[in-house]
Scaffold this active site. Structure first.
Site, mmCIF file in Angstrom:
data_model
loop_
_atom_site.group_PDB
_atom_site.id
_atom_site.type_symbol
_atom_site.label_atom_id
_atom_site.label_comp_id
_atom_site.label_asym_id
_atom_site.label_seq_id
_atom_site.Cartn_x
_atom_site.Cartn_y
_atom_site.Cartn_z
ATOM 1 N N TYR A 116 -0.501 8.155 -2.588
ATOM 2 C CA TYR A 116 -0.519 7.836 -4.021
ATOM 3 C C TYR A 116 -1.692 8.560 -4.701
ATOM 4 C CZ TYR A 116 2.645 3.691 -3.703
ATOM 5 O OH TYR A 116 3.706 2.827 -3.538
ATOM 6 N N GLY A 117 -2.707 8.872 -3.889
ATOM 7 C CA GLY A 117 -3.977 9.344 -4.439
ATOM 8 C C GLY A 117 -3.915 10.649 -5.207
ATOM 9 N N GLU A 139 -2.790 8.245 8.572
ATOM 10 C CA GLU A 139 -1.317 8.180 8.623
ATOM 11 C C GLU A 139 -0.785 8.814 9.916
ATOM 12 O OE1 GLU A 139 1.126 6.780 6.478
ATOM 13 O OE2 GLU A 139 -0.522 5.832 5.391
ATOM 14 N N CYS A 176 -4.393 -1.528 -2.101
ATOM 15 C CA CYS A 176 -4.494 -0.099 -2.405
ATOM 16 C C CYS A 176 -5.349 0.021 -3.658
ATOM 17 C CB CYS A 176 -3.086 0.445 -2.654
ATOM 18 S SG CYS A 176 -3.048 2.157 -3.198
ATOM 19 N N ASN A 177 -6.470 0.714 -3.527
ATOM 20 C CA ASN A 177 -7.358 0.870 -4.683
ATOM 21 C C ASN A 177 -6.682 1.681 -5.780
ATOM 22 O OD1 ASN A 177 -10.425 0.098 -3.710
ATOM 23 N ND2 ASN A 177 -9.112 0.711 -2.042
ATOM 24 N N ASP A 194 0.871 -1.189 0.000
ATOM 25 C CA ASP A 194 0.000 0.000 0.000
ATOM 26 C C ASP A 194 0.903 1.232 0.000
ATOM 27 O OD1 ASP A 194 -2.384 1.583 0.177
ATOM 28 O OD2 ASP A 194 -2.030 1.854 2.308
ATOM 29 N N SER A 195 0.290 2.381 -0.222
ATOM 30 C CA SER A 195 1.036 3.633 -0.167
ATOM 31 C C SER A 195 1.482 3.956 1.253
ATOM 32 C CB SER A 195 0.149 4.777 -0.663
ATOM 33 O OG SER A 195 -0.947 4.925 0.220
ATOM 34 N N CYS A 199 -10.997 3.234 -0.394
ATOM 35 C CA CYS A 199 -9.560 3.407 -0.163
ATOM 36 C C CYS A 199 -9.263 2.643 1.116
ATOM 37 C CB CYS A 199 -9.242 4.898 -0.003
ATOM 38 S SG CYS A 199 -7.619 5.238 0.720
ATOM 39 N N THR A 200 -8.151 1.925 1.140
ATOM 40 C CA THR A 200 -7.905 1.027 2.278
ATOM 41 C C THR A 200 -7.602 1.767 3.585
ATOM 42 O OG1 THR A 200 -5.631 0.794 1.474
ATOM 43 C CG2 THR A 200 -7.207 -0.935 0.897
ATOM 44 N N HIS A 201 -7.326 3.054 3.499
ATOM 45 C CA HIS A 201 -7.169 3.830 4.743
ATOM 46 C C HIS A 201 -8.521 4.037 5.447
ATOM 47 C CE1 HIS A 201 -3.227 4.855 3.049
ATOM 48 N NE2 HIS A 201 -2.893 5.386 4.207
HETATM 49 N N1 DGL Z 1 -4.784 3.354 0.549
HETATM 50 C C1 DGL Z 1 -4.741 3.732 -0.799
HETATM 51 C C2 DGL Z 1 -5.971 3.372 -1.608
HETATM 52 O O1 DGL Z 1 -6.602 2.426 -1.304
HETATM 53 C C3 DGL Z 1 -4.130 5.026 -1.195
HETATM 54 C C4 DGL Z 1 -4.280 6.226 -0.338
HETATM 55 C C5 DGL Z 1 -3.327 7.286 -0.846
HETATM 56 O O2 DGL Z 1 -2.118 7.043 -0.756
HETATM 57 O O3 DGL Z 1 -3.787 8.310 -1.362
HETATM 58 O O4 DGL Z 1 -6.326 3.977 -2.569
#
Ligand code: DGL
Length: 263
Positions: free
Chosen positions: A44-45, A155, A75-76, A12-13, A187-189
């Site tokens: 990453y988003g 985070e 990570c989506n 993941d990011s 998003c996995t967060h």
């Molecule tokens: N957790 C990630 C996702 O599922 C990315 C969140 C990010 O880094 O912006 O998209």
């Protein structure tokens, strides 16, 4: 840590994919896991597709070097922009995850779905294909909303309180006020904020994420062992941050924590 043929790598990011690691651990307690959170490059988003792809390659190569034989792209954003390229490049199975648009389309009664996801995910072609397949033919309405503050709050290990509530009021509440009865945590967060989101939007609103489904899919690809397997969690960011965050996000999950540099 020793690796076995069934070792799983999760990427993941940052720490968001730990929400998926928790589900995988429930299904596959005897399977060793290496997790890499690319926190040095988080989020990453808001990054370009090419950059998300090149970081996904670099992190995957590191996981393979550690002994991973099945990779979960937790990570989506990385799934949407890189999973096909990863599958074409490395001869091992990849499990990806996309915002749960299909399950949401089957759940909604009001006909309006809210999708909370990163800017990169919402802009991706794969996401638009999901809408074309599951939303438009049924005449459903979808509202999309990037939530960059959700990622930075998680985070920072902030899962409730005034800042979280303010972000939820900004991102999620307007969807509900516009008629959405189902919100996709794309998003996995975001699952780490599930309880806070639910308490702000109300308990009549369905929140859907794909962590458990991804764990079930992963369990079809690897054979679990007896007993409890080791978990190693690596960050490309700051180890002291991970040491502070990990017990907040994964209380009582035994794991070794490490810093790693990935160029
Ligand atoms: N957790 C990630 C996702 O599922 C990315 C969140 C990010 O880094 O912006 O998209």
């Amino acid at each position: 840590m020793e690796s076995t043929e069934n070792t799983i790598g999760i990427l993941d990011s940052g720490v968001g994919g730990l929400s998926v690691l928790l589900e995988i651990r429930k299904k596959l307690p005897g399977t060793p896991v290496h997790y890499i959170g690319d926190s040095a490059w988080c989020p990453y988003g808001n990054k370009a597709a090419e950059l998300i792809q090149s970081r996904s390659y670099a992190v995957t190569e590191q996981l393979i070097e550690m002994g991973a034989r099945t990779i979960v792209v937790a990570c989506n954003s990385a799934t949407i922009h890189a999973v096909e390229a990863l599958r074409a490049r490395y001869p091992i199975p990849f499990v990806g995850m996309e915002p749960a648009v299909k399950p949401a389309s089957l759940c909604t009664k009001s006909g309006t779905i809210g999708v909370l996801a990163t800017e990169a995910s919402i802009a991706g072609e794969k996401f638009h294909t999901l809408l074309k397949t599951h939303i438009h033919p049924k005449g459903l309405k979808v509202i999309t909303q990037p939530c960059p503050d959700f990622v930075s709050l998680v985070e920072d290990g902030i899962l409730d309180g005034a800042k979280v509530e303010a972000a939820i009021r900004e991102y999620a509440l307007p969807m509900v006020e516009a008629g959405a009865d189902t919100l996709v945590l794309g998003c996995t967060h975001y699952p780490f904020l599930r309880e806070s989101i639910q308490s702000v939007v109300g308990h009549d609103i369905q929140l859907i994420d794909t962590g458990a489904a991804v764990a079930r899919r992963t369990a079809t690809l690897v054979e679990d062992n007896e007993g409890l397997a080791p978990i190693s969690v690596h960050t490309t960011g700051n180890l002291a941050c991970l040491e502070r965050l990990f017990p907040i996000l994964c209380p009582s999950l035994p794991a070794t924590l490490h810093q790693i540099t990935i160029a």
